[in-house]
Motif scaffolding. Structure first.
Motif, PDB file in Angstrom:
ATOM      1  N   THR A  38       0.830  -1.197   0.000  1.00  0.00           N
ATOM      2  CA  THR A  38       0.000   0.000   0.000  1.00  0.00           C
ATOM      3  C   THR A  38       0.868   1.252   0.000  1.00  0.00           C
ATOM      4  OG1 THR A  38      -0.086   0.250   2.400  1.00  0.00           O
ATOM      5  CG2 THR A  38      -1.729  -1.224   1.394  1.00  0.00           C
ATOM      6  N   ALA A  39       0.220   2.392  -0.121  1.00  0.00           N
ATOM      7  CA  ALA A  39       0.926   3.683  -0.092  1.00  0.00           C
ATOM      8  C   ALA A  39       1.647   3.910   1.232  1.00  0.00           C
ATOM      9  CB  ALA A  39      -0.061   4.821  -0.349  1.00  0.00           C
ATOM     10  N   THR A  40       1.185   3.250   2.296  1.00  0.00           N
ATOM     11  CA  THR A  40       1.823   3.397   3.610  1.00  0.00           C
ATOM     12  C   THR A  40       2.747   2.231   3.938  1.00  0.00           C
ATOM     13  OG1 THR A  40      -0.076   2.380   4.721  1.00  0.00           O
ATOM     14  CG2 THR A  40      -0.072   4.802   4.530  1.00  0.00           C
ATOM     15  N   GLY A  41       2.961   1.328   2.978  1.00  0.00           N
ATOM     16  CA  GLY A  41       3.918   0.239   3.162  1.00  0.00           C
ATOM     17  C   GLY A  41       3.368  -1.062   3.711  1.00  0.00           C
ATOM     18  N   VAL A  54      -7.860  -2.840   5.247  1.00  0.00           N
ATOM     19  CA  VAL A  54      -7.226  -1.614   4.765  1.00  0.00           C
ATOM     20  C   VAL A  54      -8.155  -0.981   3.740  1.00  0.00           C
ATOM     21  CG1 VAL A  54      -5.241  -0.662   3.522  1.00  0.00           C
ATOM     22  CG2 VAL A  54      -4.917  -2.564   5.115  1.00  0.00           C
ATOM     23  N   PRO A  83      -6.509  11.179   0.641  1.00  0.00           N
ATOM     24  CA  PRO A  83      -5.942  11.713   1.888  1.00  0.00           C
ATOM     25  C   PRO A  83      -6.397  13.128   2.235  1.00  0.00           C
ATOM     26  CG  PRO A  83      -4.220  10.763   0.514  1.00  0.00           C
ATOM     27  CD  PRO A  83      -5.472  10.795  -0.306  1.00  0.00           C
ATOM     28  N   LEU A  98      -4.242   9.513   5.710  1.00  0.00           N
ATOM     29  CA  LEU A  98      -3.640   8.184   5.813  1.00  0.00           C
ATOM     30  C   LEU A  98      -3.300   7.892   7.268  1.00  0.00           C
ATOM     31  CD1 LEU A  98      -1.346   8.186   2.669  1.00  0.00           C
ATOM     32  CD2 LEU A  98      -3.419   6.852   3.026  1.00  0.00           C
ATOM     33  N   GLY A  99      -3.524   6.657   7.682  1.00  0.00           N
ATOM     34  CA  GLY A  99      -3.259   6.243   9.051  1.00  0.00           C
ATOM     35  C   GLY A  99      -4.469   6.336   9.964  1.00  0.00           C
ATOM     36  N   GLY A 155      -5.013   3.120   4.732  1.00  0.00           N
ATOM     37  CA  GLY A 155      -3.603   2.852   4.484  1.00  0.00           C
ATOM     38  C   GLY A 155      -3.181   2.846   3.040  1.00  0.00           C
ATOM     39  N   ASP A 156      -4.078   3.252   2.146  1.00  0.00           N
ATOM     40  CA  ASP A 156      -3.732   3.201   0.731  1.00  0.00           C
ATOM     41  C   ASP A 156      -4.414   4.354   0.006  1.00  0.00           C
ATOM     42  OD1 ASP A 156      -2.423   2.189  -1.477  1.00  0.00           O
ATOM     43  OD2 ASP A 156      -3.603   0.351  -1.609  1.00  0.00           O
ATOM     44  N   THR A 157      -3.955   4.599  -1.208  1.00  0.00           N
ATOM     45  CA  THR A 157      -4.551   5.605  -2.083  1.00  0.00           C
ATOM     46  C   THR A 157      -4.761   4.950  -3.439  1.00  0.00           C
ATOM     47  OG1 THR A 157      -2.379   6.386  -2.804  1.00  0.00           O
ATOM     48  CG2 THR A 157      -3.381   7.535  -0.924  1.00  0.00           C
TER      49      THR A 157
END
Length: 91
Positions: free
Chosen positions: A17-20, A31, A36, A41-42, A56-58
């Motif tokens: 994901t964009a946040t790893g 997720v 955002p 995010l988060g 957690g993703d875009t």
């Protein structure tokens, strides 16, 4: 919000994901992909019919009041389709 579903098990998908978050190693992870500027995010959210998840993703088509829910398989993503859901910010 308008919701659709996606899976990390597709051709060309890295699984990250964009946040790893590694979705291939965690296929049942809750997720959601978000815009955002609408949901940071988060953020922990509750999604009607999906439960508690992390933003957690875009995604390129995830803009405004639209989210994409991670599911384990393509068949689950297709079965979900697109629908309107209630989303609550938990933190």
């Amino acid at each position: 919000m308008s919701a659709s579903a996606y899976t990390a098990n597709c051709g060309g998908c890295s699984g990250f994901t964009a946040t790893g978050i590694n979705l291939k190693s965690n296929p049942n992870a809750k997720v959601v992909a978000v815009d955002p500027s609408v949901i940071p995010l988060g953020t922990k959210v509750w999604v009607e019919g999906y439960g508690v998840a992390v933003a957690g993703d875009t995604g390129g088509s995830i803009q405004g009041n639209r989210i994409d829910l991670h599911v384990a398989s393509s068949s689950q993503a297709h079965a979900f389709g697109t629908r309107t859901v209630t989303v609550k910010i938990l933190d």
